[in-house]
Design an enzyme around this catalytic site. Structure first.
Site, PDB file in Angstrom:
ATOM      1  N   HIS A 426      -3.200  -0.142  19.100  1.00  0.00           N
ATOM      2  CA  HIS A 426      -1.740  -0.268  19.009  1.00  0.00           C
ATOM      3  C   HIS A 426      -1.088   1.002  18.484  1.00  0.00           C
ATOM      4  CE1 HIS A 426      -1.445  -0.857  14.547  1.00  0.00           C
ATOM      5  NE2 HIS A 426      -2.636  -1.380  14.673  1.00  0.00           N
ATOM      6  N   CYS A 445      -7.785  -3.233  13.008  1.00  0.00           N
ATOM      7  CA  CYS A 445      -7.301  -2.804  14.318  1.00  0.00           C
ATOM      8  C   CYS A 445      -7.278  -1.282  14.406  1.00  0.00           C
ATOM      9  CB  CYS A 445      -5.918  -3.380  14.589  1.00  0.00           C
ATOM     10  SG  CYS A 445      -5.927  -5.164  14.842  1.00  0.00           S
TER      11      CYS A 445
END
Length: 527
Positions: A426, A445
């Protein structure tokens, strides 16, 4: 009816009863049955395979060759096979069969280890999610190699065929040569900061240390050889510009801040013994064997410990960028999946661990925390709650969601792929972290520098025919599917070939190296 019997008792003119085949010595001593060994001997009518000394010698040489892959030839009895063969020749057929099976077992064991690793990754990482390709050459190919003595070619055929693996092997040879020459000199554990303009005896040691790994231009001439000659060489104890450049390169290859200054962290990296660097290369060759077979033509590769992402595009180009990965207590996992869709202008639902350990304690300390971050409190069914309605000492089963916008933790786009760990690639508003050399700051992440470019390439290369900028301009949160999924691999290397073939040594941020090294060096049960 008159029946005339032959002398053996069989009726003349009647078909003979089928004769039972006697078991060969190999059949009698082959234990346990089943698997690749029985298939090998069944294809040869259970006859011995290692009938000539040159065959055995070829096997010995092939087994010794796995040392260049960081494996131990002693695991396969390489040093005992010739003597075992010669002893079997003067023994009975059962001893010959036992030797033959031992040699074939050594062959198969080495082929498996060389192809997909000696260590089962699940045994040291219960969360391992990358499938292992265990397919060896066909039985006919293996039998042909044994019969024709082409074992070196057989071993080459199971080694990973990708360039990074070969460069790691070359690096292992190079560092073992340094080891044979006595290793590199060590700087004193404590000493002054060494930087450009400093004159100190440690600088002379530093020059020798860097020269050992190829920085030959920093070597100072020995003026005692020709004391009257005017040699164009640096003063051994003076820290000059060329030495500063060499230190910067060393720092770059060890993921240190590239300031050209030998402070405590750079001194510590310089003083890691060559034996330890050899071990690091060996265990990363093992990691490469787990992964580097049958890789797709195009895929995204996340190099966790190297803080890099590479997208190997269908047209042969490679897109690379920096990433931020999980902190040591919130590790980014190793896994293999497929990118299926993007989320543009994403909202962020705070994961349970972050909610429990980070957000709720922050709300307790600061009642305005949620407002400043554009976060909303929701019931499990999605009904919005006022923060004042919640007892933050015991909030119960609530969710917190951050609205889309410039301050959203996920930035403008998320690249998603199914996985049990709920991790993804992301964007991020915290762009300053990409300037750091070591970038383990996330909660698992992967934050990607320049992720908008990567996302558009994925759309283009999968025939999805969408313009990311137009999608973002709408401001609406939406999922955009890829027409074709794109494979993605998250993997952990602490050594990797860098530019120019130089090895890059990374900190073992998740403390995985020692467990793997112990497993890799654990002796096998007797073959």
């Amino acid at each position: 009816m008159l029946i005339i019997l032959s002398m053996s008792g069989t009726a003349i003119g009647q078909p003979s009863a089928p004769q039972e085949r006697s078991m060969t010595a190999v059949e009698q001593v082959l234990v346990p049955r089943g698997g690749s060994l029985e298939a090998f001997y069944a294809a040869r009518a259970f006859q011995v395979a290692w009938m000539r000394e040159e065959q055995v010698q070829g096997l010995v040489e092939a087994l010794k060759g796995v040392a260049s892959d960081g494996l131990n030839p002693g695991d396969y009895g390489a040093d005992r096979l010739l003597a075992g063969y010669r002893q079997a020749l003067i023994s009975d057929e059962h001893a010959q069969a036992r030797f033959d099976i031992r040699a074939t077992r050594a062959l198969y064991t080495a082929l498996r280890h060389l192809h997909h690793g000696k260590v089962d990754p699940h045994s040291i990482d219960p969360q391992w999610k990358v499938p292992i390709n265990e397919r060896l050459p066909t039985l006919d190919r293996i039998i042909q190699a044994v019969e024709t003595g082409q074992l070196a070619a057989l071993f080459d055929s199971v080694r990973p065929a990708y360039a990074p693996y070969q460069r790691l092997r070359q690096g292992l040879t190079r560092y073992r040569n340094i080891q044979r020459l006595g290793g590199w000199p060590m700087l004193p554990d404590t000493g002054p900061v060494l930087e450009r303009g400093v004159t100190h005896p440690d600088v002379a040691i530093l020059r020798k240390r860097l020269a050992q790994i190829g920085e030959l231009e920093v070597m100072a001439a020995d003026i005692t050889i020709l004391p009257e000659a005017k040699l164009e060489a640096p003063d051994p104890q003076y820290f000059d510009a060329s030495l500063e450049a060499a230190v910067r390169r060393f720092q770059d290859h060890h993921l240190l801040e590239m300031d050209g200054i030998v402070g405590p962290r750079t001194r510590e990296a310089l003083n890691v013994p060559v034996d330890r660097r050899i071990d690091q290369i060996r265990l990363n060759l093992e990691r490469a064997r787990w992964l580097m077979h049958g890789l797709p033509e195009a895929f995204v590769l996340v190099d966790i410990a190297g803080y890099r992402v590479s997208y190997f595009r269908p047209n042969g180009d490679v897109w690379r960028s920096r990433i931020v990965v999980g902190q040591p207590y919130r590790r980014t996992p190793s896994l293999r999946s497929e990118i299926t869709h993007l989320t543009v202008n994403p909202t962020w639902t705070v994961p349970p661990t972050i909610l429990r350990e980070d957000v709720i304690p922050s709300v307790r300390r600061d009642p305005n925390y949620l407002d400043r971050r554009n976060m909303q409190v929701l019931t499990p069914s999605g009904q919005r709650l006022s923060p004042g309605q919640v007892n933050w000492s015991n909030p119960g089963n609530v969710m917190i969601r951050q609205a889309a916008g410039p301050g959203n933790a996920l930035g403008q786009v998320v690249i998603r792929f199914p996985n049990d760990h709920l991790v993804y690639l992301h964007d991020t508003p915290a762009q300053g972290l990409f300037a750091r050399q070591r970038r383990a700051f996330s909660s698992g992440c992967i934050r990607v520098q320049g992720v908008l470019e990567l996302a558009q390439l994925l759309l283009d290369d999968t025939g999805s025919d969408r313009d990311l900028r137009s999608l973002l301009a709408g401001g609406r949160t939406r999922n955009v599917s890829l027409v074709e999924p794109m494979p993605v691999i998250l993997h952990y290397w602490t050594v990797h070939p860098g530019a120019g073939g130089r090895l890059v040594f990374r900190p073992d941020i998740y403390a995985r190296d020692d467990a793997l090294l112990r497993a890799l060096d654990r002796p096998l049960a007797s073959l």
